[in-house]
Scaffold this motif. Sequence first.
Motif, PDB file in Angstrom:
ATOM      1  N   UNK A   1       0.873  -1.207  -0.073  1.00 27.25           N
ATOM      2  CA  UNK A   1      -0.042   0.042   0.008  1.00 27.25           C
ATOM      3  C   UNK A   1       0.724   1.191   0.168  1.00 27.25           C
ATOM      4  N   UNK A   2       1.867   1.282   0.944  1.00 24.75           N
ATOM      5  CA  UNK A   2       2.946   2.503   0.655  1.00 24.75           C
ATOM      6  C   UNK A   2       3.596   2.314  -0.423  1.00 24.75           C
ATOM      7  N   UNK A   3       4.024   1.474  -0.953  1.00 28.97           N
ATOM      8  CA  UNK A   3       4.775   1.661  -2.275  1.00 28.97           C
ATOM      9  C   UNK A   3       3.738   2.234  -3.501  1.00 28.97           C
ATOM     10  N   UNK A   4       2.459   1.945  -3.149  1.00 28.08           N
ATOM     11  CA  UNK A   4       1.687   2.522  -4.247  1.00 28.08           C
ATOM     12  C   UNK A   4       1.581   4.068  -4.718  1.00 28.08           C
TER      13      UNK A   4
ATOM     14  N   UNK B   1       3.048   8.585  -7.697  1.00 22.44           N
ATOM     15  CA  UNK B   1       3.778  10.100  -8.011  1.00 22.44           C
ATOM     16  C   UNK B   1       4.699  10.074  -9.341  1.00 22.44           C
ATOM     17  N   UNK B   2       5.357   8.865  -9.316  1.00 24.50           N
ATOM     18  CA  UNK B   2       6.560   9.037 -10.154  1.00 24.50           C
ATOM     19  C   UNK B   2       5.744   8.923 -11.610  1.00 24.50           C
ATOM     20  N   UNK B   3       4.688   8.142 -11.678  1.00 28.94           N
ATOM     21  CA  UNK B   3       3.824   8.106 -12.849  1.00 28.94           C
ATOM     22  C   UNK B   3       3.246   9.442 -13.330  1.00 28.94           C
ATOM     23  N   UNK B   4       2.669  10.328 -12.568  1.00 27.17           N
ATOM     24  CA  UNK B   4       2.192  11.538 -12.569  1.00 27.17           C
ATOM     25  C   UNK B   4       3.277  12.610 -12.916  1.00 27.17           C
TER      26      UNK B   4
ATOM     27  N   UNK C   1       7.794   6.171 -17.620  1.00 23.75           N
ATOM     28  CA  UNK C   1       6.314   5.870 -17.356  1.00 23.75           C
ATOM     29  C   UNK C   1       5.902   4.452 -17.583  1.00 23.75           C
ATOM     30  N   UNK C   2       6.523   3.692 -18.446  1.00 24.16           N
ATOM     31  CA  UNK C   2       6.208   2.200 -18.707  1.00 24.16           C
ATOM     32  C   UNK C   2       6.888   1.565 -17.545  1.00 24.16           C
ATOM     33  N   UNK C   3       7.871   1.990 -16.992  1.00 25.98           N
ATOM     34  CA  UNK C   3       8.536   1.069 -15.706  1.00 25.98           C
ATOM     35  C   UNK C   3       7.624   1.233 -14.704  1.00 25.98           C
ATOM     36  N   UNK C   4       7.047   2.639 -14.554  1.00 28.31           N
ATOM     37  CA  UNK C   4       6.290   2.793 -13.200  1.00 28.31           C
ATOM     38  C   UNK C   4       5.096   2.157 -13.149  1.00 28.31           C
ATOM     39  N   UNK C   5       4.217   1.975 -14.538  1.00 29.65           N
ATOM     40  CA  UNK C   5       3.011   1.217 -14.539  1.00 29.65           C
ATOM     41  C   UNK C   5       3.331  -0.162 -14.381  1.00 29.65           C
TER      42      UNK C   5
ATOM     43  N   UNK D   1       2.679  -4.793 -10.592  1.00 30.26           N
ATOM     44  CA  UNK D   1       3.190  -6.015  -9.818  1.00 30.26           C
ATOM     45  C   UNK D   1       2.890  -5.700  -8.155  1.00 30.26           C
ATOM     46  N   UNK D   2       3.129  -4.535  -8.007  1.00 25.12           N
ATOM     47  CA  UNK D   2       2.785  -4.098  -6.459  1.00 25.12           C
ATOM     48  C   UNK D   2       1.187  -4.532  -6.235  1.00 25.12           C
ATOM     49  N   UNK D   3       0.189  -4.174  -7.204  1.00 29.28           N
ATOM     50  CA  UNK D   3      -1.148  -4.328  -7.146  1.00 29.28           C
ATOM     51  C   UNK D   3      -1.358  -5.922  -6.887  1.00 29.28           C
ATOM     52  N   UNK D   4      -0.711  -6.956  -7.707  1.00 26.08           N
ATOM     53  CA  UNK D   4      -0.824  -8.070  -7.639  1.00 26.08           C
ATOM     54  C   UNK D   4      -0.273  -8.783  -6.451  1.00 26.08           C
TER      55      UNK D   4
END
Length: 622
Positions: A389-392, A397-400, A427-431, A436-439
Amino acid sequence: MRLVITLLLILLTSLTLLSTVVAKPTLNRTTIVQDNDVVHYRVAVLANYGVAKSIARWQPLMDYLTSIVPSASFEVVPLDFTNMNQQLINGQVQFVVTNPGHYFNMSGDFPISWLATMKSDKHGGNTFAIGATIIVRQDSPIKSIEDLAGQTAVASDPNALGGYQAAMGLIHSMGYPTQNFFDNVSFLGFPLEPIIYQVRDKTADIAITPFCTFEQMVEQGYINAENYRVINDITPEGYDCAVSTPLYPNWSFASSDDVPLKVRTNITRALFAISETDPISVIGQNRGWAAPISQFQVIKLYKELELYATNEPLYLQVWQWMKLNQKWGFGFIGLFMLATMYHVWLEYRFMKKSDNLLAAERQLKTKALQLERLQSAAILGEIGAGLAHELNQPIAAITQYSEGGMIEQAKHYGEDSTQYKLLGKILRQSNRAGEIVHRIRTLLQRKDTQSIDFDVCEQISLCIELLAHDFETNKIEVTSKFHCSELKLKGDKVGFCQVVINILKNAIDALTDTSCAQLSSKQILIDLRVVNGHLQLKFYDNGIGLSCVNEDFKSTFFTTKPNGLGLGLAICKDVIMQFGGDLNLSTCAEDPDAPTKSGCRVLIDIPVSIPEISYLSDPKYI
C-alpha cells in the motif's frame, strides 16, 4: 474383559499340560508292577562304544540281578551323559552305571547312592582305571604338553572324566591356563572310535581318549599302533595301557533313593558275589565289583577346575524340585501365572492411558505450533499488504510526474526529443511496477475467493512476468510449452496465480541451492496440456530434487527450508482441491516425459470441460 478371559484359558491349559508332563515321569519312577508282582527296573549305562555293544556287555549282568534279587527284573538302557541326567531326573531310570565324575555331578541334583565300584579287567583288577590318553600322529611335531597349546583337539564329551576333564586337570596342574588352551575342541560323543580317526585323517591334531581306548582299537584291528604316539606317557607300573593323566576310580553302580532299601541291599550283595572268572565279569569286561572307593581325587580335580559350578542347567534343577514337590510347585506356578496375568493387565491399562496422554500432549503441542505460525503468517501478510500500500503512493507520484513531463516536452520540443523518450520509458516502468505491487497486494489480502472465468495460459504468463527479475538475477532459463489455447477455468483466479508463483519460487530456491552451483545451465520447463478431460500442468526443474516423500511436503508446517513456514504447498494443495483437482510432487526420474533425470516435477491435475478447449497444432513456446 476379553483379555482376562483369554489369560485364564491360557492358565488352565498350561496347568493341564504341566500336570500331564509331570505325572508321566512320576509313573515311570513308580516302577511298573507286573501280574506276578515282579517290579521292573531300568539301569542306565554310559554307551561309550555304541548302543549295541553296551547292551551286549551289560545285559548279562541285568539277567543275573533278575535271577538273584527277589521280585525284581532289570533292563539295560544305554545313554549318553545328557540323556542319562534327564531320564534320572524324570524318574525314567532307577539305576546308573557311570564314571565317578558323572556320579558326582548327578549327586548334586538328585538323591542317588553309590553301591559298588567296578574292578578293571586289566591292571590286576585295580579299581583306579579312569584316565585320559592324549594321542597324536607319529609324524606330528607335537612332543610335550606345552606343544598342545593352540592345536585342534577332539574328545568325547566335556563332562567325561575319563577323557576331557582328566586332560584339563593335567594341563592345569602343570601351570597352563585351561581357558582357550586349545585353538578348537570338537566333542564327538559316543562311540569313541571316531575320535582317533579324526587324528588319522588329519582333521584334528590331538585326540583325547579314555584310558585303554587306544589299546582296544589296536587289539580289534581298527588302527595300527605304529602310526600314533602318546603324549606325556606316565603309565603306572603293572598297568597294561598307556595313560597321560593321573588315574581315578573306576565306574560305579549307583541307585536312586526311590528304590527300596531292601532292593539296594540285595543288589549290592549280588554284585560283591560275582567272581573274577564268572562269565558275567568276562562279558562285562571287569573282574567283579568292590566296595565304593573314595571320591577325594575326583572332588579335588573338580575343585581345581571349578567344575562344581558347571552342574546341570537351571531348568533341570527346577524340574527336579518340581518332581519332588509337586503340590508346592503347582501352587507356585499358579500364583506366578495369576500374578503375571494381573501384571500384564495393569501394563495394558497403563499403556492405554499413557498412549492417550501422549496423544493429547502431542495434539496440544501441534495446535500451539500451528497457532504460533499462523500468527506469524498473519503478521507477515499484514506487513506485506501495508508495504504494498505504501509503495503505491511513490509509484503513483512517479507516474504522474513522468506523464506531466512528457506533456511539457511534447509542447516545447516535440515527441521526438530524447527527454520525451526517456520520460516514456520511466512511465512504462512505473506502470509495470504499479501492476506488480497491485498483484502482490491482491495475493496478500486475499480473503473471500471469487469464482470467475480466467484464461490459464494468460495467468501463467503473468506469473512468469512477475518473477522475471528473479529468473534474470539467478540466470535461470524458463521455457513454457502450451499445447492448447483459450483454456478456461472457473474458480479463484488469484489463488491459482498464488499456486503457480509458489511452485516457481520453490523451483528458484532449488536451483539456487549451494549443491547446484556446478550446474552449467539452470532450467525450468512449464508444460500445459489436456489429457482425457484433465488439465495437466507440469513444472520441471533440474535442481536438487526431493529430500522427502510427496505427502510430507504437502503437510502443514512441514518444510526443508531453514527459514520456511511450511505453509506454501499446504495452501497450494487446498486451492487446487477447490478446483476439484490434485497436486503431486515427484522426482524427474519417475516421469518418462521429463526433459532431465535430475530435479523435481510438480503436477497440477484439474478436470476441465472439453468444449472450452482449443488445441494447437504446435505447442506455443514462451
